[in-house]
Motif scaffolding. Structure first.
Motif, PDB file in Angstrom:
ATOM      1  N   LEU A 294      17.097  31.927  55.339  1.00  0.00           N
ATOM      2  CA  LEU A 294      15.780  32.280  55.881  1.00  0.00           C
ATOM      3  C   LEU A 294      14.686  32.009  54.851  1.00  0.00           C
ATOM      4  N   MET A 295      14.952  32.367  53.602  1.00  0.00           N
ATOM      5  CA  MET A 295      13.972  32.109  52.544  1.00  0.00           C
ATOM      6  C   MET A 295      13.714  30.622  52.394  1.00  0.00           C
ATOM      7  N   GLU A 296      14.776  29.854  52.440  1.00  0.00           N
ATOM      8  CA  GLU A 296      14.636  28.404  52.265  1.00  0.00           C
ATOM      9  C   GLU A 296      13.868  27.790  53.426  1.00  0.00           C
ATOM     10  N   GLU A 297      14.127  28.278  54.628  1.00  0.00           N
ATOM     11  CA  GLU A 297      13.495  27.698  55.815  1.00  0.00           C
ATOM     12  C   GLU A 297      12.039  28.159  55.988  1.00  0.00           C
ATOM     13  N   PHE A 298      11.787  29.454  55.782  1.00  0.00           N
ATOM     14  CA  PHE A 298      10.471  30.015  56.121  1.00  0.00           C
ATOM     15  C   PHE A 298       9.668  30.515  54.910  1.00  0.00           C
ATOM     16  N   GLY A 299      10.299  30.612  53.762  1.00  0.00           N
ATOM     17  CA  GLY A 299       9.586  31.072  52.567  1.00  0.00           C
ATOM     18  C   GLY A 299       9.486  32.578  52.460  1.00  0.00           C
ATOM     19  N   HIS A 300       9.906  33.278  53.478  1.00  0.00           N
ATOM     20  CA  HIS A 300       9.924  34.737  53.447  1.00  0.00           C
ATOM     21  C   HIS A 300      10.846  35.253  54.556  1.00  0.00           C
ATOM     22  N   ILE A 301      11.123  36.559  54.514  1.00  0.00           N
ATOM     23  CA  ILE A 301      11.965  37.200  55.522  1.00  0.00           C
ATOM     24  C   ILE A 301      11.117  38.261  56.205  1.00  0.00           C
ATOM     25  N   SER A 302      10.772  38.007  57.449  1.00  0.00           N
ATOM     26  CA  SER A 302       9.885  38.918  58.164  1.00  0.00           C
ATOM     27  C   SER A 302      10.639  40.166  58.628  1.00  0.00           C
ATOM     28  N   ARG A 303       9.868  41.149  59.065  1.00  0.00           N
ATOM     29  CA  ARG A 303      10.464  42.378  59.594  1.00  0.00           C
ATOM     30  C   ARG A 303      11.361  42.067  60.799  1.00  0.00           C
ATOM     31  N   ASP A 304      10.907  41.138  61.651  1.00  0.00           N
ATOM     32  CA  ASP A 304      11.715  40.731  62.803  1.00  0.00           C
ATOM     33  C   ASP A 304      13.011  40.061  62.360  1.00  0.00           C
ATOM     34  N   ASP A 305      12.921  39.266  61.305  1.00  0.00           N
ATOM     35  CA  ASP A 305      14.133  38.619  60.772  1.00  0.00           C
ATOM     36  C   ASP A 305      15.140  39.666  60.310  1.00  0.00           C
TER      37      ASP A 305
ATOM     38  N   VAL B  58      20.064  45.938  55.659  1.00  0.00           N
ATOM     39  CA  VAL B  58      19.505  44.600  55.427  1.00  0.00           C
ATOM     40  C   VAL B  58      18.204  44.716  54.639  1.00  0.00           C
ATOM     41  N   HIS B  59      17.363  45.652  55.034  1.00  0.00           N
ATOM     42  CA  HIS B  59      16.109  45.856  54.318  1.00  0.00           C
ATOM     43  C   HIS B  59      16.386  46.205  52.851  1.00  0.00           C
ATOM     44  N   GLY B  60      17.406  46.999  52.611  1.00  0.00           N
ATOM     45  CA  GLY B  60      17.754  47.371  51.241  1.00  0.00           C
ATOM     46  C   GLY B  60      18.083  46.158  50.383  1.00  0.00           C
ATOM     47  N   VAL B  61      18.806  45.215  50.958  1.00  0.00           N
ATOM     48  CA  VAL B  61      19.148  43.993  50.213  1.00  0.00           C
ATOM     49  C   VAL B  61      17.892  43.162  49.982  1.00  0.00           C
ATOM     50  N   VAL B  62      17.085  43.010  51.024  1.00  0.00           N
ATOM     51  CA  VAL B  62      15.857  42.198  50.905  1.00  0.00           C
ATOM     52  C   VAL B  62      14.919  42.780  49.851  1.00  0.00           C
ATOM     53  N   SER B  63      14.778  44.081  49.846  1.00  0.00           N
ATOM     54  CA  SER B  63      13.838  44.697  48.907  1.00  0.00           C
ATOM     55  C   SER B  63      14.404  44.813  47.495  1.00  0.00           C
ATOM     56  N   PHE B  64      15.720  44.745  47.350  1.00  0.00           N
ATOM     57  CA  PHE B  64      16.329  44.873  46.019  1.00  0.00           C
ATOM     58  C   PHE B  64      16.149  43.608  45.186  1.00  0.00           C
ATOM     59  N   TYR B  65      16.325  42.465  45.800  1.00  0.00           N
ATOM     60  CA  TYR B  65      16.292  41.204  45.057  1.00  0.00           C
ATOM     61  C   TYR B  65      14.880  40.626  45.039  1.00  0.00           C
ATOM     62  N   HIS B  66      14.387  40.350  43.836  1.00  0.00           N
ATOM     63  CA  HIS B  66      13.026  39.836  43.679  1.00  0.00           C
ATOM     64  C   HIS B  66      12.836  38.454  44.277  1.00  0.00           C
ATOM     65  N   ASP B  67      13.917  37.716  44.430  1.00  0.00           N
ATOM     66  CA  ASP B  67      13.780  36.365  44.986  1.00  0.00           C
ATOM     67  C   ASP B  67      13.518  36.387  46.488  1.00  0.00           C
ATOM     68  N   PHE B  68      13.756  37.517  47.124  1.00  0.00           N
ATOM     69  CA  PHE B  68      13.440  37.647  48.550  1.00  0.00           C
ATOM     70  C   PHE B  68      12.043  38.228  48.679  1.00  0.00           C
ATOM     71  N   ARG B  69      11.290  37.728  49.622  1.00  0.00           N
ATOM     72  CA  ARG B  69       9.958  38.260  49.866  1.00  0.00           C
ATOM     73  C   ARG B  69       9.771  38.464  51.367  1.00  0.00           C
ATOM     74  N   THR B  70       8.905  39.427  51.711  1.00  0.00           N
ATOM     75  CA  THR B  70       8.698  39.775  53.118  1.00  0.00           C
ATOM     76  C   THR B  70       7.374  39.248  53.666  1.00  0.00           C
ATOM     77  N   THR B  71       6.606  38.609  52.831  1.00  0.00           N
ATOM     78  CA  THR B  71       5.346  38.008  53.266  1.00  0.00           C
ATOM     79  C   THR B  71       5.360  36.526  52.910  1.00  0.00           C
ATOM     80  N   PRO B  72       4.596  35.730  53.631  1.00  0.00           N
ATOM     81  CA  PRO B  72       4.563  34.299  53.312  1.00  0.00           C
ATOM     82  C   PRO B  72       4.118  34.080  51.867  1.00  0.00           C
ATOM     83  N   PRO B  73       4.693  33.098  51.220  1.00  0.00           N
ATOM     84  CA  PRO B  73       4.340  32.860  49.818  1.00  0.00           C
ATOM     85  C   PRO B  73       2.951  32.235  49.691  1.00  0.00           C
ATOM     86  N   PRO B  74       2.309  32.457  48.545  1.00  0.00           N
ATOM     87  CA  PRO B  74       1.025  31.786  48.302  1.00  0.00           C
ATOM     88  C   PRO B  74       1.275  30.300  48.049  1.00  0.00           C
TER      89      PRO B  74
END
Ligand code: FES
Length: 123
Positions: A7-18, A33-49
């Motif tokens: 998901l990160m590779e395809e969209f650059g972030h992982i949305s709440r819906d994802d 799932v949210h716990g894993v996403v929020s634990f790792y800094h390489d995952f982000r929940t908003t589109p990247p700059p």
């Protein structure tokens, strides 16, 4: 993890819906799932700059001025929505610190002037 990386590779972030969809498909709770996403800094929940500066804050880089480089870089890019300055911990380039990644490209011996020169065309 592979699904989240995809998901990160395809969209650059992982949305709440994802997160909800991944939880449903893998029969996990949204919290897991949210716990894993929020634990790792390489995952982000908003589109990247548009641009990212990731500066090493680990010991070897700190011992050669990494903390000052980070502070100066944050100050230089304050208020810009198109640039994110974030910290990382060891890029495996310790002998050439302070180290950082500018839009995914590794650089060593960084200082504020060199970062300004390398990112000058980002405006
Ligand atoms: S401590 Fe900075 S690259 Fe290793």
């Amino acid at each position: 993890m592979p699904v989240l990386r995809d998901l990160m590779e395809e969209f650059g972030h992982i949305s709440r819906d994802d997160v909800a969809t991944v939880a449903d498909v893998l029969n996990l709770s949204v919290a897991e799932v949210h716990g894993v996403v929020s634990f790792y800094h390489d995952f982000r929940t908003t589109p990247p700059p548009a641009h990212t500066i990731a500066l090493c804050r680990a010991e070897a880089c700190q011992s050669v001025g990494g903390e000052q480089v980070f502070a100066e870089t944050v100050a230089a890019h304050e208020g810009r929505d198109d640039v994110e300055v974030r910290e990382v911990f060891c890029l495996g380039n310790c002998a050439l610190g302070p180290s950082g990644m500018l839009d995914g490209r590794l650089h060593g011996r960084l200082d504020a002037d060199r970062i300004a020169a390398l990112t000058g065309d980002w405006r």
